[in-house]
Design an enzyme around this catalytic site. Structure first.
Site, PDB file in Angstrom:
ATOM      1  N   GLY A  98       7.893  -2.312   4.937  1.00 20.45           N
ATOM      2  CA  GLY A  98       9.108  -3.128   5.034  1.00 20.45           C
ATOM      3  C   GLY A  98       9.012  -4.297   4.056  1.00 20.45           C
ATOM      4  O   GLY A  98       8.491  -4.149   2.942  1.00 20.45           O
ATOM      5  N   GLY A 101       5.113  -5.275   3.459  1.00 18.14           N
ATOM      6  CA  GLY A 101       4.404  -4.120   2.908  1.00 18.14           C
ATOM      7  C   GLY A 101       4.943  -3.726   1.532  1.00 18.14           C
ATOM      8  O   GLY A 101       4.184  -3.425   0.608  1.00 18.14           O
ATOM      9  N   ASN A 183       4.169  -5.318  19.393  1.00 22.40           N
ATOM     10  CA  ASN A 183       3.357  -5.017  18.210  1.00 22.40           C
ATOM     11  C   ASN A 183       1.961  -4.500  18.546  1.00 22.40           C
ATOM     12  O   ASN A 183       1.352  -3.796  17.735  1.00 22.40           O
ATOM     13  CB  ASN A 183       3.295  -6.235  17.282  1.00 22.40           C
ATOM     14  CG  ASN A 183       4.600  -6.397  16.499  1.00 22.40           C
ATOM     15  OD1 ASN A 183       5.434  -5.483  16.488  1.00 22.40           O
ATOM     16  ND2 ASN A 183       4.784  -7.539  15.858  1.00 22.40           N
ATOM     17  N   HIS A 263      -2.697 -18.893  13.531  1.00 15.89           N
ATOM     18  CA  HIS A 263      -1.475 -18.791  12.727  1.00 15.89           C
ATOM     19  C   HIS A 263      -0.309 -19.077  13.669  1.00 15.89           C
ATOM     20  O   HIS A 263       0.441 -18.196  14.045  1.00 15.89           O
ATOM     21  CB  HIS A 263      -1.378 -17.380  12.139  1.00 15.89           C
ATOM     22  CG  HIS A 263      -0.181 -17.193  11.243  1.00 15.89           C
ATOM     23  ND1 HIS A 263       0.129 -18.055  10.217  1.00 15.89           N
ATOM     24  CD2 HIS A 263       0.781 -16.239  11.220  1.00 15.89           C
ATOM     25  CE1 HIS A 263       1.224 -17.632   9.611  1.00 15.89           C
ATOM     26  NE2 HIS A 263       1.647 -16.540  10.207  1.00 15.89           N
TER      27      HIS A 263
HETATM   28  N1  LIG Z   1       0.249 -12.883   9.125  1.00 17.41           N
HETATM   29  C1  LIG Z   1       1.206 -13.434   8.437  1.00 17.41           C
HETATM   30  O1  LIG Z   1       1.022 -14.470   7.798  1.00 17.41           O
HETATM   31  C2  LIG Z   1       2.553 -12.773   8.379  1.00 17.41           C
HETATM   32  C3  LIG Z   1       3.482 -13.130   7.400  1.00 17.41           C
HETATM   33  C4  LIG Z   1       4.696 -12.466   7.367  1.00 17.41           C
HETATM   34  C5  LIG Z   1       5.000 -11.485   8.295  1.00 17.41           C
HETATM   35  N2  LIG Z   1       4.082 -11.182   9.245  1.00 17.41           N
HETATM   36  C6  LIG Z   1       4.339 -10.126  10.228  1.00 17.41           C
HETATM   37  O2  LIG Z   1       4.265  -8.868   9.563  1.00 17.41           O
HETATM   38  C7  LIG Z   1       5.058  -7.913  10.254  1.00 17.41           C
HETATM   39  C8  LIG Z   1       5.979  -7.213   9.263  1.00 17.41           C
HETATM   40  O3  LIG Z   1       6.892  -8.101   8.709  1.00 17.41           O
HETATM   41  P1  LIG Z   1       8.005  -7.544   7.693  1.00 17.41           P
HETATM   42  O4  LIG Z   1       8.780  -8.703   7.228  1.00 17.41           O
HETATM   43  O5  LIG Z   1       7.395  -6.631   6.719  1.00 17.41           O
HETATM   44  O6  LIG Z   1       8.896  -6.691   8.718  1.00 17.41           O
HETATM   45  P2  LIG Z   1       9.836  -5.458   8.371  1.00 17.41           P
HETATM   46  O7  LIG Z   1      10.670  -5.213   9.563  1.00 17.41           O
HETATM   47  O8  LIG Z   1      10.508  -5.681   7.076  1.00 17.41           O
HETATM   48  O9  LIG Z   1       8.817  -4.252   8.172  1.00 17.41           O
HETATM   49  C9  LIG Z   1       8.063  -3.730   9.206  1.00 17.41           C
HETATM   50  C10 LIG Z   1       7.979  -2.239   8.980  1.00 17.41           C
HETATM   51  O10 LIG Z   1       7.093  -1.683   9.945  1.00 17.41           O
HETATM   52  C11 LIG Z   1       7.566  -0.361  10.185  1.00 17.41           C
HETATM   53  N3  LIG Z   1       6.957   0.146  11.409  1.00 17.41           N
HETATM   54  C12 LIG Z   1       7.202  -0.209  12.681  1.00 17.41           C
HETATM   55  N4  LIG Z   1       6.415   0.491  13.514  1.00 17.41           N
HETATM   56  C13 LIG Z   1       5.658   1.322  12.761  1.00 17.41           C
HETATM   57  C14 LIG Z   1       4.660   2.296  13.038  1.00 17.41           C
HETATM   58  N5  LIG Z   1       4.296   2.560  14.290  1.00 17.41           N
HETATM   59  N6  LIG Z   1       4.092   2.946  12.004  1.00 17.41           N
HETATM   60  C15 LIG Z   1       4.480   2.697  10.742  1.00 17.41           C
HETATM   61  N7  LIG Z   1       5.437   1.792  10.423  1.00 17.41           N
HETATM   62  C16 LIG Z   1       6.004   1.110  11.413  1.00 17.41           C
HETATM   63  C17 LIG Z   1       9.080  -0.525  10.268  1.00 17.41           C
HETATM   64  O11 LIG Z   1       9.750   0.693  10.085  1.00 17.41           O
HETATM   65  C18 LIG Z   1       9.329  -1.519   9.155  1.00 17.41           C
HETATM   66  O12 LIG Z   1       9.684  -0.891   7.941  1.00 17.41           O
HETATM   67  C19 LIG Z   1       5.757  -8.699  11.363  1.00 17.41           C
HETATM   68  O13 LIG Z   1       5.040  -8.566  12.569  1.00 17.41           O
HETATM   69  C20 LIG Z   1       5.685 -10.133  10.869  1.00 17.41           C
HETATM   70  O14 LIG Z   1       5.775 -11.071  11.912  1.00 17.41           O
HETATM   71  C21 LIG Z   1       2.879 -11.798   9.311  1.00 17.41           C
HETATM   72  O1  LIG Z   2       6.795 -16.928  10.766  1.00 22.52           O
HETATM   73  C1  LIG Z   2       6.727 -15.708  10.950  1.00 22.52           C
HETATM   74  O2  LIG Z   2       7.119 -15.169  11.984  1.00 22.52           O
HETATM   75  C2  LIG Z   2       6.201 -14.832   9.855  1.00 22.52           C
HETATM   76  C3  LIG Z   2       4.894 -15.276   9.314  1.00 22.52           C
HETATM   77  O3  LIG Z   2       3.947 -15.431  10.302  1.00 22.52           O
HETATM   78  C4  LIG Z   2       5.006 -16.505   8.460  1.00 22.52           C
HETATM   79  O4  LIG Z   2       4.285 -17.467   8.703  1.00 22.52           O
HETATM   80  O5  LIG Z   2       5.827 -16.496   7.529  1.00 22.52           O
END
Ligand SMILES: NC(=O)c1ccc[n+]([C@@H]2O[C@H](COP(=O)([O-])OP(=O)(O)OC[C@H]3O[C@@H](n4cnc5c(N)ncnc54)[C@H](O)[C@@H]3O)[C@@H](O)[C@H]2O)c1
Ligand SMILES: O=C(O)C[C@H](O)C(=O)O
Length: 393
Positions: A98, A101, A183, A263
């Protein structure tokens, strides 16, 4: 020779409006008497630049300053963020294609960091389309690595590094912790496939809530702590550096600062060790400004969520994930903030927390134990307790 730069009263007023506390005077600059007066009135310091000034000259009310208010440490250099030549990965797998990724795949392909990049996403066609789209760039970039995309988790097979971004992102009004249950199920599915198809991989968890999902990945894969890392601190630290650079009016490349802890609300930006141009923050910023930067780092993710209305940040998180891979493959040196299972470091045991660490081909090499202030140490322990509480540990 070019004309000397004249620093007048206007430049001082302008600096004050931008919230600066100093104005740097470079060798050869001319500071007008009025500028000097204005600086004194506004409480701004005129500080020599990197090279010592020549002797003062007085001509018709124009003064060139020589007063050295501070000197840089001669050993200090801006931290280099340019990648060194590094080892190329065999296969990099991305579970979740998404927002985050997809951006990771793009950056990894542009850096040509792996022979094969496998994108996996349950949304029909999404991963295959992104992989094809990325391959279409190779005629321009000349990158030799190939991207493949599909919907089944067995595509992680043989990956050296697996980055997991699969799962839900939060919407306005939600905390990251609200995503735990939904999640955790996704992480368990991903872990099962990684354990059977890529049993030697290093896993980088990105899915939120980050610290809790990293614990879930550790449990479900049964991998040693060295091979399960969580990405958050590199992102939060970048946000902290950005805020400090903006407040001080300097380039972000001149700022060195990290955040530790969770975080989330219990994040611990480490002001005591942060520097601007190799000097303590207090040389450039007031306590109130530093506090505002700390707050900005902690709330950065939420600010993006509030603006986007649906979904969260994607670009900076992707860069931060790439930063961890670059540390692993030797493109970066030194320590980097990363979430790992602690085993007594910082006096904390049995919980995943963001700490500075050295990374290598096999993941975690060593946690770096920095000397922190009492308040920072307390914040780190409070973060550990909050995560334990949320996981019922
Ligand atoms: N750690 C960090 O600093 C940080 C930063 C940004 C986002 N995130 C987290 O990362 C995650 C993804 O964010 P995003 O913006 O890419 O979201 P997004 O919705 O754009 O992408 C998530 C993708 O995961 C896919 N997905 C869901 N379940 C799945 C499975 N079982 N197998 C394979 N694919 C699956 C969905 O189809 C989707 O395309 C979220 O949980 C978000 O909170 C964390
Ligand atoms: O804030 C969020 O939910 C996404 C990610 O953890 C971020 O810090 O951008």
């Amino acid at each position: 020779m070019s004309d000397p730069r004249v620093i007048g009263a206007e430049a001082i007023e302008d600096a004050r409006q931008r919230g600066r506390l100093i104005v740097e005077v470079m060798p050869g600059d001319i500071v007008t008497a009025l500028a000097k007066e204005t600086a004194e009135r506004l409480g701004l310091k005129l500080v020599d630049g990197p090279v010592e000034m020549p002797a003062p000259v007085r001509t018709d009310g124009i003064t060139s300053l020589r007063r050295v208010l501070y000197r840089r440490s001669p050993k200090w250099q801006a931290p280099s963020r340019t990648p060194r030549k590094a080892r190329r990965l065999g296969k990099l797998a991305l579970i979740g294609a998404g927002g985050v990724g997809g951006n990771i795949a793009h950056l990894a392909a542009m850096q040509d960091m792996a022979e094969e990049i496998a994108l996996i996403d349950i949304a029909p066609g999404v991963a295959a389309a992104t992989a094809l789209d990325l391959n279409h760039t190779s005629g321009i970039t000349g990158a030799g690595g190939r991207c493949i995309g599909g919907e089944t988790l067995d595509m992680v097979g043989g990956a050296e590094v697996v980055v997991v971004t699969a799962g839900r992102a939060r919407s306005p009004g939600m905390t990251r912790a609200d995503l735990i249950d939904v999640n955790a199920r996704v992480i368990r599915q991903a872990a099962e496939a990684i354990r059977s198809e890529a049993p030697n991989a290093v896993v980088i968890v990105v899915t939120n809530p980050l610290d809790e999902m990293t614990v879930e990945m550790l449990r479900a894969t049964g991998f040693p702590r060295e091979r399960v890392l969580g990405m958050a601190g590199t992102l939060d630290s970048s946000r902290f550096r950005n805020a400090l650079a903006q407040a001080a009016g300097v380039s972000p490349a001149d700022v060195d600062a990290i955040t530790l802890g969770s975080h989330g609300d219990e994040m611990a930006p480490i002001s005591s060790r942060a520097t601007i141009k190799g000097r303590p923050l207090s040389v450039f910023l007031s306590d109130a400004q530093i506090e505002a930067c700390v707050k900005d780092a902690i709330t950065g993710g939420g600010q993006v969520v509030a603006l986007k209305k649906s979904g969260s940040a994607t670009i900076a998180p992707a860069h931060a994930s790439i930063e961890l891979i670059n540390h692993m493959r030797g493109a970066r040196t030194g320590h980097v903030p990363v979430s790992v299972m602690l085993q007594g470091e910082y006096g904390i045991d049995g919980v995943v927390l963001g700490v500075p660490a050295h990374l290598g081909q096999g993941g975690l090499v060593k946690v770096e134990e920095l000397r922190l202030t009492e308040a920072e140490n307390t914040a780190l322990h409070a973060a550990a307790e909050a995560i334990r509480g949320r996981l019922g540990l």
